[in-house]
Design a protein around this motif. Structure first.
Motif, PDB file in Angstrom:
ATOM      1  N   LEU A 238       0.822  -1.204   0.000  1.00 24.01           N
ATOM      2  CA  LEU A 238       0.000   0.000   0.000  1.00 24.01           C
ATOM      3  C   LEU A 238       0.861   1.261   0.000  1.00 24.01           C
ATOM      4  CD1 LEU A 238      -3.003   0.091  -0.220  1.00 24.01           C
ATOM      5  CD2 LEU A 238      -3.156   0.538   2.219  1.00 24.01           C
ATOM      6  N   GLY A 239       2.016   1.199   0.660  1.00 25.16           N
ATOM      7  CA  GLY A 239       2.926   2.333   0.618  1.00 25.16           C
ATOM      8  C   GLY A 239       3.455   2.570  -0.787  1.00 25.16           C
ATOM      9  N   ALA A 240       3.849   1.496  -1.478  1.00 28.38           N
ATOM     10  CA  ALA A 240       4.310   1.619  -2.861  1.00 28.38           C
ATOM     11  C   ALA A 240       3.196   2.150  -3.753  1.00 28.38           C
ATOM     12  CB  ALA A 240       4.800   0.263  -3.369  1.00 28.38           C
ATOM     13  N   ALA A 241       1.961   1.706  -3.496  1.00 30.18           N
ATOM     14  CA  ALA A 241       0.823   2.164  -4.299  1.00 30.18           C
ATOM     15  C   ALA A 241       0.599   3.661  -4.128  1.00 30.18           C
ATOM     16  CB  ALA A 241      -0.431   1.390  -3.908  1.00 30.18           C
ATOM     17  N   VAL A 242       0.599   4.131  -2.880  1.00 34.34           N
ATOM     18  CA  VAL A 242       0.353   5.553  -2.625  1.00 34.34           C
ATOM     19  C   VAL A 242       1.445   6.411  -3.238  1.00 34.34           C
ATOM     20  CG1 VAL A 242       0.306   7.303  -0.800  1.00 34.34           C
ATOM     21  CG2 VAL A 242      -1.060   5.227  -0.586  1.00 34.34           C
ATOM     22  N   GLN A 243       2.696   5.969  -3.144  1.00 35.41           N
ATOM     23  CA  GLN A 243       3.781   6.756  -3.719  1.00 35.41           C
ATOM     24  C   GLN A 243       3.681   6.812  -5.241  1.00 35.41           C
ATOM     25  OE1 GLN A 243       7.716   6.123  -1.596  1.00 35.41           O
ATOM     26  NE2 GLN A 243       6.446   4.700  -0.442  1.00 35.41           N
ATOM     27  N   ALA A 244       3.300   5.690  -5.869  1.00 36.71           N
ATOM     28  CA  ALA A 244       3.123   5.685  -7.323  1.00 36.71           C
ATOM     29  C   ALA A 244       1.958   6.589  -7.724  1.00 36.71           C
ATOM     30  CB  ALA A 244       2.889   4.258  -7.819  1.00 36.71           C
ATOM     31  N   LEU A 245       0.848   6.521  -6.988  1.00 43.47           N
ATOM     32  CA  LEU A 245      -0.309   7.364  -7.286  1.00 43.47           C
ATOM     33  C   LEU A 245       0.009   8.844  -7.059  1.00 43.47           C
ATOM     34  CD1 LEU A 245      -3.127   5.199  -5.636  1.00 43.47           C
ATOM     35  CD2 LEU A 245      -2.665   5.462  -8.079  1.00 43.47           C
ATOM     36  N   THR A 246       0.757   9.133  -6.015  1.00 43.51           N
ATOM     37  CA  THR A 246       1.131  10.520  -5.736  1.00 43.51           C
ATOM     38  C   THR A 246       2.023  11.075  -6.838  1.00 43.51           C
ATOM     39  OG1 THR A 246       0.959  10.142  -3.343  1.00 43.51           O
ATOM     40  CG2 THR A 246       2.252  12.037  -4.070  1.00 43.51           C
ATOM     41  N   ASP A 247       2.993  10.273  -7.284  1.00 45.50           N
ATOM     42  CA  ASP A 247       3.857  10.717  -8.388  1.00 45.50           C
ATOM     43  C   ASP A 247       3.030  11.054  -9.623  1.00 45.50           C
ATOM     44  OD1 ASP A 247       6.119  10.451  -6.864  1.00 45.50           O
ATOM     45  OD2 ASP A 247       6.655   8.476  -7.646  1.00 45.50           O
ATOM     46  N   ALA A 248       2.091  10.166  -9.978  1.00 45.43           N
ATOM     47  CA  ALA A 248       1.263  10.400 -11.164  1.00 45.43           C
ATOM     48  C   ALA A 248       0.363  11.612 -10.982  1.00 45.43           C
ATOM     49  CB  ALA A 248       0.431   9.157 -11.460  1.00 45.43           C
ATOM     50  N   THR A 249      -0.145  11.800  -9.762  1.00 42.59           N
ATOM     51  CA  THR A 249      -1.000  12.957  -9.478  1.00 42.59           C
ATOM     52  C   THR A 249      -0.235  14.253  -9.665  1.00 42.59           C
ATOM     53  OG1 THR A 249      -2.351  11.690  -7.924  1.00 42.59           O
ATOM     54  CG2 THR A 249      -2.385  14.086  -7.702  1.00 42.59           C
TER      55      THR A 249
ATOM     56  N   SER B 199       6.217  10.475 -13.704  1.00 38.18           N
ATOM     57  CA  SER B 199       5.998   9.058 -14.008  1.00 38.18           C
ATOM     58  C   SER B 199       6.248   8.236 -12.759  1.00 38.18           C
ATOM     59  CB  SER B 199       6.954   8.605 -15.122  1.00 38.18           C
ATOM     60  OG  SER B 199       6.677   9.289 -16.327  1.00 38.18           O
ATOM     61  N   PRO B 200       5.368   7.289 -12.433  1.00 40.95           N
ATOM     62  CA  PRO B 200       5.620   6.429 -11.267  1.00 40.95           C
ATOM     63  C   PRO B 200       6.955   5.722 -11.405  1.00 40.95           C
ATOM     64  CG  PRO B 200       3.390   6.113 -12.091  1.00 40.95           C
ATOM     65  CD  PRO B 200       4.101   6.953 -13.103  1.00 40.95           C
ATOM     66  N   HIS B 201       7.677   5.604 -10.298  1.00 40.97           N
ATOM     67  CA  HIS B 201       8.986   4.963 -10.331  1.00 40.97           C
ATOM     68  C   HIS B 201       8.834   3.480 -10.704  1.00 40.97           C
ATOM     69  CE1 HIS B 201      12.967   3.607  -9.143  1.00 40.97           C
ATOM     70  NE2 HIS B 201      13.328   4.889  -9.049  1.00 40.97           N
ATOM     71  N   PRO B 202       9.671   2.984 -11.617  1.00 43.46           N
ATOM     72  CA  PRO B 202       9.563   1.575 -12.015  1.00 43.46           C
ATOM     73  C   PRO B 202       9.667   0.603 -10.846  1.00 43.46           C
ATOM     74  CG  PRO B 202      10.992   2.757 -13.532  1.00 43.46           C
ATOM     75  CD  PRO B 202      10.683   3.697 -12.412  1.00 43.46           C
ATOM     76  N   LEU B 203      10.440   0.957  -9.809  1.00 39.25           N
ATOM     77  CA  LEU B 203      10.582   0.066  -8.660  1.00 39.25           C
ATOM     78  C   LEU B 203       9.254  -0.083  -7.918  1.00 39.25           C
ATOM     79  CD1 LEU B 203      12.420  -1.673  -6.917  1.00 39.25           C
ATOM     80  CD2 LEU B 203      13.039   0.373  -5.610  1.00 39.25           C
ATOM     81  N   GLN B 204       8.494   1.004  -7.820  1.00 37.51           N
ATOM     82  CA  GLN B 204       7.186   0.934  -7.169  1.00 37.51           C
ATOM     83  C   GLN B 204       6.247   0.026  -7.953  1.00 37.51           C
ATOM     84  OE1 GLN B 204       6.284   5.079  -7.292  1.00 37.51           O
ATOM     85  NE2 GLN B 204       7.571   5.592  -5.517  1.00 37.51           N
ATOM     86  N   LEU B 205       6.244   0.171  -9.270  1.00 37.68           N
ATOM     87  CA  LEU B 205       5.376  -0.663 -10.103  1.00 37.68           C
ATOM     88  C   LEU B 205       5.816  -2.126 -10.052  1.00 37.68           C
ATOM     89  CD1 LEU B 205       4.977   1.655 -13.233  1.00 37.68           C
ATOM     90  CD2 LEU B 205       3.538   1.509 -11.190  1.00 37.68           C
ATOM     91  N   ALA B 206       7.129  -2.357 -10.049  1.00 36.50           N
ATOM     92  CA  ALA B 206       7.633  -3.731  -9.964  1.00 36.50           C
ATOM     93  C   ALA B 206       7.276  -4.357  -8.621  1.00 36.50           C
ATOM     94  CB  ALA B 206       9.150  -3.740 -10.173  1.00 36.50           C
ATOM     95  N   THR B 207       7.314  -3.566  -7.549  1.00 38.57           N
ATOM     96  CA  THR B 207       6.941  -4.064  -6.228  1.00 38.57           C
ATOM     97  C   THR B 207       5.483  -4.524  -6.220  1.00 38.57           C
ATOM     98  OG1 THR B 207       8.528  -2.603  -5.120  1.00 38.57           O
ATOM     99  CG2 THR B 207       6.705  -3.450  -3.789  1.00 38.57           C
ATOM    100  N   LEU B 208       4.604  -3.723  -6.805  1.00 39.94           N
ATOM    101  CA  LEU B 208       3.185  -4.081  -6.853  1.00 39.94           C
ATOM    102  C   LEU B 208       2.964  -5.328  -7.709  1.00 39.94           C
ATOM    103  CD1 LEU B 208       1.667  -0.503  -7.269  1.00 39.94           C
ATOM    104  CD2 LEU B 208       1.636  -1.929  -5.212  1.00 39.94           C
ATOM    105  N   ALA B 209       3.640  -5.414  -8.845  1.00 36.94           N
ATOM    106  CA  ALA B 209       3.490  -6.581  -9.712  1.00 36.94           C
ATOM    107  C   ALA B 209       3.967  -7.844  -9.009  1.00 36.94           C
ATOM    108  CB  ALA B 209       4.265  -6.362 -11.010  1.00 36.94           C
ATOM    109  N   ALA B 210       5.051  -7.735  -8.241  1.00 36.00           N
ATOM    110  CA  ALA B 210       5.584  -8.903  -7.531  1.00 36.00           C
ATOM    111  C   ALA B 210       4.591  -9.389  -6.475  1.00 36.00           C
ATOM    112  CB  ALA B 210       6.922  -8.547  -6.874  1.00 36.00           C
ATOM    113  N   TYR B 211       3.986  -8.456  -5.726  1.00 28.90           N
ATOM    114  CA  TYR B 211       2.980  -8.857  -4.733  1.00 28.90           C
ATOM    115  C   TYR B 211       1.805  -9.553  -5.417  1.00 28.90           C
ATOM    116  CZ  TYR B 211       4.954  -6.541  -0.605  1.00 28.90           C
ATOM    117  OH  TYR B 211       5.742  -6.203   0.466  1.00 28.90           O
ATOM    118  N   ALA B 212       1.366  -9.027  -6.561  1.00 27.71           N
ATOM    119  CA  ALA B 212       0.232  -9.620  -7.267  1.00 27.71           C
ATOM    120  C   ALA B 212       0.545 -11.048  -7.701  1.00 27.71           C
ATOM    121  CB  ALA B 212      -0.135  -8.758  -8.479  1.00 27.71           C
ATOM    122  N   LEU B 213       1.735 -11.269  -8.242  1.00 24.36           N
ATOM    123  CA  LEU B 213       2.101 -12.600  -8.733  1.00 24.36           C
ATOM    124  C   LEU B 213       2.278 -13.591  -7.582  1.00 24.36           C
ATOM    125  CD1 LEU B 213       4.642 -11.611 -11.533  1.00 24.36           C
ATOM    126  CD2 LEU B 213       2.358 -12.571 -11.849  1.00 24.36           C
TER     127      LEU B 213
END
Length: 262
Positions: free
Chosen positions: A220-231, A235-249
């Motif tokens: 959730l912390g990675a999600a908020v930081q990615a959403l805040t960057d986009a807001t 561009s959301p940091h690739p590490l934040q997006l990779a963190t979310l993808a890893a949790y999903a998988l």
């Protein structure tokens, strides 16, 4: 939320219409009929937004926030709040309640299979999340003057990955919990811990360095930081997006492997 009305058996695959589509439609009807899920997932974030938006303290532009207001900061957090509410308090209790009441055991004799049961819950909660997040963004914009995300594409990618990651964790909790009470207890604990690291109680920027590092690694912390960057137009940091993808998988696969019918 409790599943007081069990889902009926799914018709055979030879009947008209795909099994998954009919199962998802049935789950959606039950979700709306129960009312608790829509109230918490849609009504509660909007209520918090209205409360925050009417407090002068939240509408003051602050130098320590690069000229943004606290309300600007909290809109991405409320979007994440929607996902956390659905993932940790609504969905696990529904699925675990189905197992406890024997609904899943009856579904086992149909062509459904565990993948379709989990996929139907995923579709219903994704649709609810989309409606709720859109409502938060639009009310914030037109009622309180909060700008829409400047990087809409980055925001959509971030919210989609965040939803998949958090719902996968919620599915894992539901799959591993033997009954609704345990699912509710585990989900509630996860909800408050995750929301802390998302900055609901203490903004991430105000956290000590150790907590900020933990927040970046938490879903959730990675999600908020990615959403805040986009807001804010970055561009959301690739590490934040990779963190979310890893949790999903990881947790999606774990939910499939640990799913039990009874």
């Amino acid at each position: 939320m409790s599943a007081s009305t069990p889902a009926g058996p799914v018709p055979p695959a030879t009947d008209r219409g795909p099994v998954l589509g009919r199962l998802a439609l049935t789950e959606l009807k039950l979700f709306v009929r129960e009312r608790v899920g829509p109230v918490f997932a849609v009504g509660l974030p909007l209520a918090l937004l209205v409360v925050f938006g009417n407090l002068p303290f939240y509408n003051e532009h602050r130098d320590d926030l690069d000229g943004f207001t606290l309300l600007d900061v909290y809109v991405p957090i409320l979007s994440a709040f929607v996902l956390a509410m659905l993932s940790f308090t609504v969905m696990p209790q529904v699925l675990a309640g189905y197992r406890e009441k024997g609904v899943l055991r009856r579904l086992r004799t149909t062509p459904v299979g565990p993948a379709r049961v989990l996929a139907a819950q995923l579709l219903v909660n994704l649709a609810t999340a989309a409606v709720s997040v859109a409502a938060v963004l639009l009310v914030a914009r037109f009622a309180f003057g909060v700008a829409l995300p400047r990087r809409l594409g980055g925001y959509l990618i971030s919210i989609a990955l965040a939803a998949l990651a958090l719902l996968a964790i919620g599915l894992f909790v539901a799959a591993a919990s033997p009954n609704g009470r345990i699912a509710n207890a585990v989900g509630a604990t996860l909800f408050y811990v995750m929301m802390f690291f998302a900055g609901l109680f203490l903004p991430i920027a105000a956290m000590p360095p150790l907590l900020r590092h933990i927040s970046r690694a938490a879903p959730l912390g990675a999600a908020v930081q990615a959403l805040t960057d986009a807001t804010e137009g970055h561009s959301p940091h690739p590490l934040q997006l990779a963190t979310l993808a890893a949790y999903a998988l990881v947790f999606g696969a774990g939910a499939m492997r640990s799913f039990r019918w009874e």
